[in-house]
Motif scaffolding. Sequence first.
Motif, mmCIF file in Angstrom:
data_model
loop_
_atom_site.group_PDB
_atom_site.id
_atom_site.type_symbol
_atom_site.label_atom_id
_atom_site.label_comp_id
_atom_site.label_asym_id
_atom_site.label_seq_id
_atom_site.Cartn_x
_atom_site.Cartn_y
_atom_site.Cartn_z
ATOM 1 N N GLY A 156 -6.244 -14.841 8.661
ATOM 2 C CA GLY A 156 -7.217 -14.989 7.599
ATOM 3 C C GLY A 156 -7.953 -13.706 7.258
ATOM 4 O O GLY A 156 -9.074 -13.739 6.732
ATOM 5 N N ILE A 157 -7.337 -12.582 7.562
ATOM 6 C CA ILE A 157 -7.942 -11.278 7.263
ATOM 7 C C ILE A 157 -7.457 -10.803 5.903
ATOM 8 O O ILE A 157 -6.245 -10.721 5.661
ATOM 9 C CB ILE A 157 -7.574 -10.239 8.342
ATOM 10 N N SER A 158 -8.380 -10.511 5.027
ATOM 11 C CA SER A 158 -8.008 -9.986 3.718
ATOM 12 C C SER A 158 -7.661 -8.501 3.830
ATOM 13 O O SER A 158 -8.225 -7.781 4.664
ATOM 14 C CB SER A 158 -9.156 -10.166 2.722
ATOM 15 N N VAL A 159 -6.747 -8.064 2.985
ATOM 16 C CA VAL A 159 -6.361 -6.655 2.928
ATOM 17 C C VAL A 159 -6.399 -6.220 1.473
ATOM 18 O O VAL A 159 -5.865 -6.902 0.590
ATOM 19 C CB VAL A 159 -4.938 -6.422 3.494
ATOM 20 N N CYS A 160 -7.050 -5.081 1.224
ATOM 21 C CA CYS A 160 -7.058 -4.528 -0.127
ATOM 22 C C CYS A 160 -6.668 -3.058 -0.048
ATOM 23 O O CYS A 160 -6.753 -2.422 1.001
ATOM 24 C CB CYS A 160 -8.415 -4.703 -0.806
ATOM 25 N N ASN A 161 -6.225 -2.506 -1.170
ATOM 26 C CA ASN A 161 -5.832 -1.094 -1.216
ATOM 27 C C ASN A 161 -6.421 -0.435 -2.443
ATOM 28 O O ASN A 161 -7.230 -1.026 -3.173
ATOM 29 C CB ASN A 161 -4.309 -0.964 -1.169
ATOM 30 N N ASN A 166 1.964 -0.006 4.332
ATOM 31 C CA ASN A 166 2.948 -0.202 5.405
ATOM 32 C C ASN A 166 2.345 -0.020 6.801
ATOM 33 O O ASN A 166 2.974 -0.349 7.796
ATOM 34 C CB ASN A 166 4.144 0.742 5.223
ATOM 35 N N ILE A 167 1.110 0.489 6.866
ATOM 36 C CA ILE A 167 0.439 0.639 8.176
ATOM 37 C C ILE A 167 -0.164 -0.682 8.658
ATOM 38 O O ILE A 167 -0.609 -0.770 9.798
ATOM 39 C CB ILE A 167 -0.667 1.706 8.112
ATOM 40 N N ILE A 168 -0.182 -1.687 7.814
ATOM 41 C CA ILE A 168 -0.791 -2.974 8.158
ATOM 42 C C ILE A 168 0.294 -4.032 8.340
ATOM 43 O O ILE A 168 1.209 -4.144 7.527
ATOM 44 C CB ILE A 168 -1.757 -3.451 7.051
ATOM 45 N N ASP A 169 0.192 -4.815 9.416
ATOM 46 C CA ASP A 169 1.056 -5.979 9.598
ATOM 47 C C ASP A 169 0.491 -7.078 8.699
ATOM 48 O O ASP A 169 -0.437 -7.811 9.087
ATOM 49 C CB ASP A 169 1.073 -6.412 11.063
ATOM 50 N N ILE A 170 1.035 -7.161 7.489
ATOM 51 C CA ILE A 170 0.482 -8.061 6.482
ATOM 52 C C ILE A 170 0.606 -9.518 6.909
ATOM 53 O O ILE A 170 -0.324 -10.318 6.725
ATOM 54 C CB ILE A 170 1.187 -7.839 5.126
ATOM 55 N N ALA A 197 -15.330 -12.088 -4.530
ATOM 56 C CA ALA A 197 -14.374 -11.881 -5.615
ATOM 57 C C ALA A 197 -13.532 -10.636 -5.351
ATOM 58 O O ALA A 197 -13.608 -9.643 -6.060
ATOM 59 C CB ALA A 197 -15.104 -11.740 -6.951
ATOM 60 N N THR A 198 -12.703 -10.698 -4.302
ATOM 61 C CA THR A 198 -11.930 -9.543 -3.880
ATOM 62 C C THR A 198 -11.038 -9.002 -4.990
ATOM 63 O O THR A 198 -10.346 -9.759 -5.667
ATOM 64 C CB THR A 198 -11.044 -9.903 -2.655
ATOM 65 N N ILE A 199 -11.050 -7.694 -5.177
ATOM 66 C CA ILE A 199 -10.157 -7.033 -6.132
ATOM 67 C C ILE A 199 -9.171 -6.158 -5.366
ATOM 68 O O ILE A 199 -9.373 -5.836 -4.216
ATOM 69 C CB ILE A 199 -10.935 -6.193 -7.167
ATOM 70 N N ASN A 200 -8.087 -5.815 -6.027
ATOM 71 C CA ASN A 200 -7.011 -5.015 -5.400
ATOM 72 C C ASN A 200 -6.571 -5.647 -4.096
ATOM 73 O O ASN A 200 -6.263 -4.971 -3.111
ATOM 74 C CB ASN A 200 -7.474 -3.571 -5.166
ATOM 75 N N LYS A 201 -6.521 -6.962 -4.095
ATOM 76 C CA LYS A 201 -6.188 -7.698 -2.880
ATOM 77 C C LYS A 201 -4.681 -7.720 -2.655
ATOM 78 O O LYS A 201 -3.912 -8.034 -3.561
ATOM 79 C CB LYS A 201 -6.724 -9.131 -2.968
ATOM 80 N N VAL A 202 -4.290 -7.388 -1.444
ATOM 81 C CA VAL A 202 -2.882 -7.439 -1.058
ATOM 82 C C VAL A 202 -2.589 -8.776 -0.374
ATOM 83 O O VAL A 202 -1.559 -9.392 -0.587
ATOM 84 C CB VAL A 202 -2.536 -6.274 -0.107
ATOM 85 N N THR A 203 -3.520 -9.222 0.457
ATOM 86 C CA THR A 203 -3.402 -10.533 1.089
ATOM 87 C C THR A 203 -4.790 -11.068 1.413
ATOM 88 O O THR A 203 -5.739 -10.321 1.453
ATOM 89 C CB THR A 203 -2.566 -10.449 2.382
ATOM 90 N N LEU A 220 -11.966 -8.082 6.713
ATOM 91 C CA LEU A 220 -11.368 -7.304 5.627
ATOM 92 C C LEU A 220 -10.884 -5.955 6.140
ATOM 93 O O LEU A 220 -11.616 -5.257 6.845
ATOM 94 C CB LEU A 220 -12.393 -7.078 4.501
ATOM 95 N N ILE A 221 -9.643 -5.595 5.786
ATOM 96 C CA ILE A 221 -9.142 -4.237 6.000
ATOM 97 C C ILE A 221 -9.043 -3.583 4.632
ATOM 98 O O ILE A 221 -8.285 -4.025 3.770
ATOM 99 C CB ILE A 221 -7.761 -4.236 6.682
ATOM 100 N N ALA A 222 -9.850 -2.549 4.433
ATOM 101 C CA ALA A 222 -9.829 -1.808 3.176
ATOM 102 C C ALA A 222 -9.007 -0.551 3.396
ATOM 103 O O ALA A 222 -9.471 0.409 4.018
ATOM 104 C CB ALA A 222 -11.245 -1.463 2.736
ATOM 105 N N VAL A 223 -7.773 -0.566 2.914
ATOM 106 C CA VAL A 223 -6.900 0.597 3.042
ATOM 107 C C VAL A 223 -7.319 1.623 1.995
ATOM 108 O O VAL A 223 -7.360 1.322 0.800
ATOM 109 C CB VAL A 223 -5.421 0.207 2.853
ATOM 110 N N THR A 224 -7.651 2.821 2.441
ATOM 111 C CA THR A 224 -8.120 3.859 1.520
ATOM 112 C C THR A 224 -6.940 4.681 1.020
ATOM 113 O O THR A 224 -6.949 5.916 1.019
ATOM 114 C CB THR A 224 -9.170 4.762 2.196
ATOM 115 N N ALA A 225 -5.929 3.973 0.570
ATOM 116 C CA ALA A 225 -4.700 4.562 0.037
ATOM 117 C C ALA A 225 -3.981 3.453 -0.711
ATOM 118 O O ALA A 225 -4.439 2.294 -0.732
ATOM 119 C CB ALA A 225 -3.828 5.124 1.163
ATOM 120 N N THR A 226 -2.835 3.794 -1.304
ATOM 121 C CA THR A 226 -2.044 2.778 -2.010
ATOM 122 C C THR A 226 -1.070 2.086 -1.073
ATOM 123 O O THR A 226 -0.951 0.865 -1.076
ATOM 124 C CB THR A 226 -1.282 3.422 -3.182
ATOM 125 N N GLY A 227 -0.363 2.870 -0.246
ATOM 126 C CA GLY A 227 0.629 2.303 0.655
ATOM 127 C C GLY A 227 -0.007 1.446 1.732
ATOM 128 O O GLY A 227 -1.033 1.821 2.330
#
Length: 315
Positions: free
Chosen positions: A88-93, A77-81, A309-315, A68-75
Motif C-alpha cells: 500500500g505504498i504509493s510511488v511517484c516520479n 527501476n530502483i523501486i520494487d513496484i 490527490a497524488t500526482i505523477n503517481k506510478v502506483t 510514499l516514495i517520491a522518486v526524484t527522477a523519471t526512471g
Amino acid sequence: MKIVAIDAYTLNHGDLSWEQINTLGDLVLYDRSVDSEVVDRCKDADIVLTNKVAFNDAILQQLPNLKLIAVTATGINIIDIDAARNKGISVCNVPDYGTDSVAQHTFALILELTNRVGLHADSVARGDWQVCKDFSYALSPLIELKDKILGLVGFGSIGKKTAEIAAAFGMRVIYHTPSEKTTDLAEYAELEDLFATSDFISLHLPLKADNKEFVNKALISKMKATAFLINTSRGQLINEQDLADALNSKTIAGAAIDVLSAEPPPVTNPLLTAKNCMITPHNAWMSREARERIMAITFQNIQAYINGATINKVT
C-alpha cells in the motif's frame, strides 16, 4: 509527517534550497546512503525521497510507517513496484524535467564525436599549434552533420527534442518505437533497419525487463563501420562487452555514453578502456535548471499526496 531524503546530494549540491519541501513535514537530509544504512535511516519515515538508492521488497518490509516514495527522477527501476503496491505504498516520479538538458547533452556528445573540440583544444594547450608546419591541422576526421542520418530508439519527449535539434543541423531523422507514431519530426523505421542505415544512433527509452542489453553483438553488427552509438538513457540497455569488442575491432567508428550498467563503474568495465569511447559521468540530467524543476515537482507530488490527490503517481 517525517520526510527522509536518502541521497539528497544527488539532487542538491548546495546550490538549491530545501525550504519549500521542509514546509511539508519534518525533513531529514542524508547526502549519501549505502544499502546497509537505508532501513535504519528510513525506519520512522512516512515519506522517502530517493534518486538512485534502491528500495526492494526486503527493505520495504522493514519500513512499517512508509506511505510514499517520491522518486526524484523519471526512471523507477530502483523501486520494487509490485512490493510497494502490495504494502500500500504509493510511488511517484518526476516526468519530463530534463528534456532540454538531456537532448542538449546528446548533441554535445555527437558534436564531440564529429568535431573533437576537446581533443584539439588540449593539443593547442600543449603547444602543438605553435610548432605546426601548417596554419591548421586536425588530429581526427572532422564530420559534417548535414544530410547524415540520426536514428532515435525511443521517441518520447527527449527523443522529439533531439529530433528538433537534429533538424537545425540539416540531418535526416528516423526513429523506432514499439508502435509507429504520427509525427513530422522523423520517419518510422524497424529497429534493425534503423541500426543498419543510421550514421548516429541515440538511445532514448526507459529500462524495462524486455529491453535489457538489447543493444548486443547481433544488433551492433548491423551498424555501418562509420556509425556512432550514443546513450543518455540507461547503461543496462547495452551489452557493454559487445560494444567494447565492436569498438576495439573497429566494427563501428565510436561511441559516446553518459550511462553505464553500474555507477560508479568498476575498473573492470570494458568500456573504460575501449577505443574511441567517450564517457561522461551520468550528468546529462544535472543542469541547475533541470534540478530546480525536480525540486519543484517533487514538492508538488508530496503536497498533493498529503492533500489526498497524488500526482505523477506510478502506483
